[in-house]
Design a protein around this motif. Sequence first.
Motif, PDB file in Angstrom:
ATOM      1  N   ILE A   4     -10.920  -5.433  56.239  1.00 57.29           N
ATOM      2  CA  ILE A   4     -11.250  -6.012  57.547  1.00 57.29           C
ATOM      3  C   ILE A   4     -11.922  -4.963  58.439  1.00 57.29           C
ATOM      4  N   ILE A   5     -11.358  -3.752  58.467  1.00 61.05           N
ATOM      5  CA  ILE A   5     -11.907  -2.676  59.296  1.00 61.05           C
ATOM      6  C   ILE A   5     -13.321  -2.313  58.839  1.00 61.05           C
ATOM      7  N   VAL A  50     -10.293 -22.630  56.573  1.00 63.77           N
ATOM      8  CA  VAL A  50     -11.384 -22.720  55.598  1.00 63.77           C
ATOM      9  C   VAL A  50     -11.244 -21.633  54.532  1.00 63.77           C
ATOM     10  N   SER A  51     -10.810 -20.447  54.939  1.00 64.91           N
ATOM     11  CA  SER A  51     -10.585 -19.373  53.972  1.00 64.91           C
ATOM     12  C   SER A  51      -9.492 -19.754  52.979  1.00 64.91           C
ATOM     13  N   THR A  52      -8.457 -20.433  53.456  1.00 70.60           N
ATOM     14  CA  THR A  52      -7.375 -20.868  52.569  1.00 70.60           C
ATOM     15  C   THR A  52      -7.871 -21.902  51.566  1.00 70.60           C
ATOM     16  N   TRP A  53      -8.659 -22.873  52.051  1.00 72.20           N
ATOM     17  CA  TRP A  53      -9.252 -23.865  51.154  1.00 72.20           C
ATOM     18  C   TRP A  53     -10.095 -23.180  50.080  1.00 72.20           C
ATOM     19  N   SER A  54     -10.871 -22.194  50.493  1.00 68.55           N
ATOM     20  CA  SER A  54     -11.749 -21.500  49.558  1.00 68.55           C
ATOM     21  C   SER A  54     -10.956 -20.724  48.521  1.00 68.55           C
ATOM     22  N   THR A 221      -0.028 -22.963  62.794  1.00 69.52           N
ATOM     23  CA  THR A 221       0.004 -23.782  61.579  1.00 69.52           C
ATOM     24  C   THR A 221      -0.909 -23.202  60.501  1.00 69.52           C
ATOM     25  N   ALA A 222      -2.123 -22.806  60.887  1.00 64.29           N
ATOM     26  CA  ALA A 222      -3.071 -22.241  59.922  1.00 64.29           C
ATOM     27  C   ALA A 222      -2.547 -20.938  59.326  1.00 64.29           C
ATOM     28  N   LEU A 223      -1.945 -20.090  60.156  1.00 64.05           N
ATOM     29  CA  LEU A 223      -1.410 -18.812  59.675  1.00 64.05           C
ATOM     30  C   LEU A 223      -0.239 -19.029  58.721  1.00 64.05           C
ATOM     31  N   ILE A 224       0.637 -19.982  59.048  1.00 67.45           N
ATOM     32  CA  ILE A 224       1.767 -20.286  58.167  1.00 67.45           C
ATOM     33  C   ILE A 224       1.275 -20.808  56.820  1.00 67.45           C
ATOM     34  N   LEU A 225       0.270 -21.690  56.856  1.00 64.69           N
ATOM     35  CA  LEU A 225      -0.309 -22.228  55.620  1.00 64.69           C
ATOM     36  C   LEU A 225      -0.873 -21.117  54.744  1.00 64.69           C
ATOM     37  N   ALA A 226      -1.647 -20.232  55.370  1.00 65.90           N
ATOM     38  CA  ALA A 226      -2.264 -19.142  54.613  1.00 65.90           C
ATOM     39  C   ALA A 226      -1.201 -18.222  54.019  1.00 65.90           C
ATOM     40  N   GLY A 227      -0.189 -17.899  54.812  1.00 66.67           N
ATOM     41  CA  GLY A 227       0.865 -17.023  54.320  1.00 66.67           C
ATOM     42  C   GLY A 227       1.666 -17.638  53.191  1.00 66.67           C
ATOM     43  N   ALA A 228       1.874 -18.953  53.244  1.00 65.84           N
ATOM     44  CA  ALA A 228       2.688 -19.627  52.236  1.00 65.84           C
ATOM     45  C   ALA A 228       1.913 -19.942  50.960  1.00 65.84           C
ATOM     46  N   ASN A 230      -1.598 -18.781  50.115  1.00 67.06           N
ATOM     47  CA  ASN A 230      -2.466 -17.747  49.559  1.00 67.06           C
ATOM     48  C   ASN A 230      -2.701 -16.666  50.612  1.00 67.06           C
ATOM     49  N   ARG A 231      -1.947 -15.595  50.543  1.00 63.32           N
ATOM     50  CA  ARG A 231      -2.047 -14.551  51.570  1.00 63.32           C
ATOM     51  C   ARG A 231      -3.389 -13.831  51.553  1.00 63.32           C
ATOM     52  N   LYS A 232      -4.051 -13.835  50.400  1.00 60.19           N
ATOM     53  CA  LYS A 232      -5.357 -13.170  50.315  1.00 60.19           C
ATOM     54  C   LYS A 232      -6.365 -13.784  51.262  1.00 60.19           C
ATOM     55  N   SER A 233      -6.188 -15.067  51.583  1.00 58.32           N
ATOM     56  CA  SER A 233      -7.133 -15.745  52.474  1.00 58.32           C
ATOM     57  C   SER A 233      -7.170 -15.104  53.851  1.00 58.32           C
ATOM     58  N   LEU A 234      -6.085 -14.446  54.251  1.00 58.23           N
ATOM     59  CA  LEU A 234      -6.044 -13.785  55.566  1.00 58.23           C
ATOM     60  C   LEU A 234      -6.954 -12.563  55.608  1.00 58.23           C
ATOM     61  N   THR A 235      -7.271 -11.993  54.456  1.00 60.52           N
ATOM     62  CA  THR A 235      -8.120 -10.798  54.420  1.00 60.52           C
ATOM     63  C   THR A 235      -9.605 -11.140  54.346  1.00 60.52           C
ATOM     64  N   THR A 236      -9.926 -12.406  54.054  1.00 58.40           N
ATOM     65  CA  THR A 236     -11.338 -12.802  53.931  1.00 58.40           C
ATOM     66  C   THR A 236     -11.862 -13.502  55.184  1.00 58.40           C
ATOM     67  N   VAL A 237     -11.034 -13.615  56.207  1.00 53.08           N
ATOM     68  CA  VAL A 237     -11.440 -14.261  57.457  1.00 53.08           C
ATOM     69  C   VAL A 237     -12.415 -13.359  58.215  1.00 53.08           C
ATOM     70  N   ASP A 238     -13.429 -13.955  58.824  1.00 59.88           N
ATOM     71  CA  ASP A 238     -14.408 -13.212  59.626  1.00 59.88           C
ATOM     72  C   ASP A 238     -13.868 -13.045  61.053  1.00 59.88           C
ATOM     73  N   TYR A 239     -12.963 -12.074  61.217  1.00 66.23           N
ATOM     74  CA  TYR A 239     -12.366 -11.848  62.536  1.00 66.23           C
ATOM     75  C   TYR A 239     -13.394 -11.323  63.537  1.00 66.23           C
ATOM     76  N   GLY A 240     -14.466 -10.739  63.025  1.00 64.55           N
ATOM     77  CA  GLY A 240     -15.482 -10.184  63.913  1.00 64.55           C
ATOM     78  C   GLY A 240     -16.096 -11.218  64.829  1.00 64.55           C
ATOM     79  N   VAL A 241     -16.285 -12.459  64.342  1.00 65.74           N
ATOM     80  CA  VAL A 241     -16.913 -13.482  65.171  1.00 65.74           C
ATOM     81  C   VAL A 241     -15.986 -13.896  66.316  1.00 65.74           C
ATOM     82  N   VAL A 242     -14.679 -13.841  66.096  1.00 68.38           N
ATOM     83  CA  VAL A 242     -13.723 -14.142  67.167  1.00 68.38           C
ATOM     84  C   VAL A 242     -13.811 -13.061  68.248  1.00 68.38           C
TER      85      VAL A 242
END
Length: 367
Positions: A4-5, A50-54, A221-228, A230-242
């Motif tokens: 992410i960094i 969307v990252s979780t779906w992917s 809700t989205a964070l709980i879904l991702a954590g439960a 597929n945790r990897k989805s949290l690392t592929t999110v484009d936090y930069g746009v936020v």
Amino acid sequence: MAIIIKKLSQDYFLILTTVIVCLLAVNHQLSWQTINFPTLFNLTALLVLVSTWSQLGLLDYFAQAILARAKTNRQIVLFLLLTTFFASMVVTNDVTILTLVPLFFLIVRQINLPVARTVTFITVYANLGSAASPFGNPQNLFLLSYYHWPLSHFLPTAVLLLIGLITLPLGLLGLRKEPLPLQARSTLPTNKRALTCLSLGSFAVLTSLLGLTPPLFGLITALILAGALNRKSLTTVDYGVVWLIANFFLIVGALIRLPQLAAFLKWTGQSFWQTFITSVLVSQALSNVPTAALLAPFTPFKVALFLGVSVGGFGSLIASLANLLAYRQVRQQVTRQDARHFLTVFTGWNLVFLVTSIALVWTFRQL
């Protein structure tokens, strides 16, 4: 965290806006209250979802399903553009871009399609469709709330932008009709229990995006879904746009407190055309969501402001959040040279739609 960094450190536009925010903070010109946190919560929830779906392979499944049913490459592009236009009316242009652009790149891995023009038209039609609906994007929802605008007054104005469907053949221009090889039908890549949880969670996030539940509820809700699931989805999110959108809100908040600018904006809000042209131009530099929030306090011409920020979504890369989201996904998928080519194609077609839309508004006002 290291991934992410690394992504954030390579985002030069994010770095530039962050430097501006830091300079404003040193001069005590920032107000954190100017950040529209509901918008940021919704955007983050959407990115995580969307990252979780992917990561669960569902986007691959949908891509394979489209390929299995389509007979030609033109049918695929036509399906994507029509889906973009009508889906953005219901689930917003940002949701549509974040879903269909990754889906398009999965399809491109298997068949040859023009990347730059197709993604450009997907983005254009996301902006067109969202403008034709009161629920299609954040600025429409903001304007409805700010002006206490009845839907019965909003819809006749929004119907003007349905003219975009007439331009649909442009998205197919130069695309030769080629038959596709038969594709095997794919099976769902996840079990029914996970799919049920994801469907229910996605519906909960959608209720937040539509304003039916608090934005923070959708994010949690989205964070709980991702954590439960597929945790990897949290690392592929484009936090930069936020972070980038938060910077825009802070910069706009600092600008609006400048007495000279406030006086100028009050002057620009004194007529329909002044409001319209100002909102179109400001959107090119600040994006149309912050522009709606910036200009609304200075003008009673709500129709002009709505049309201005809708038309203003065409043009520059940062004129609309959907534009930024599309470009950032393109940049992740192609080489630097291809990304520059995309910018050229994107800017050219957006200028065409910008000029055409301004001409349509002028014609409408003369009737």
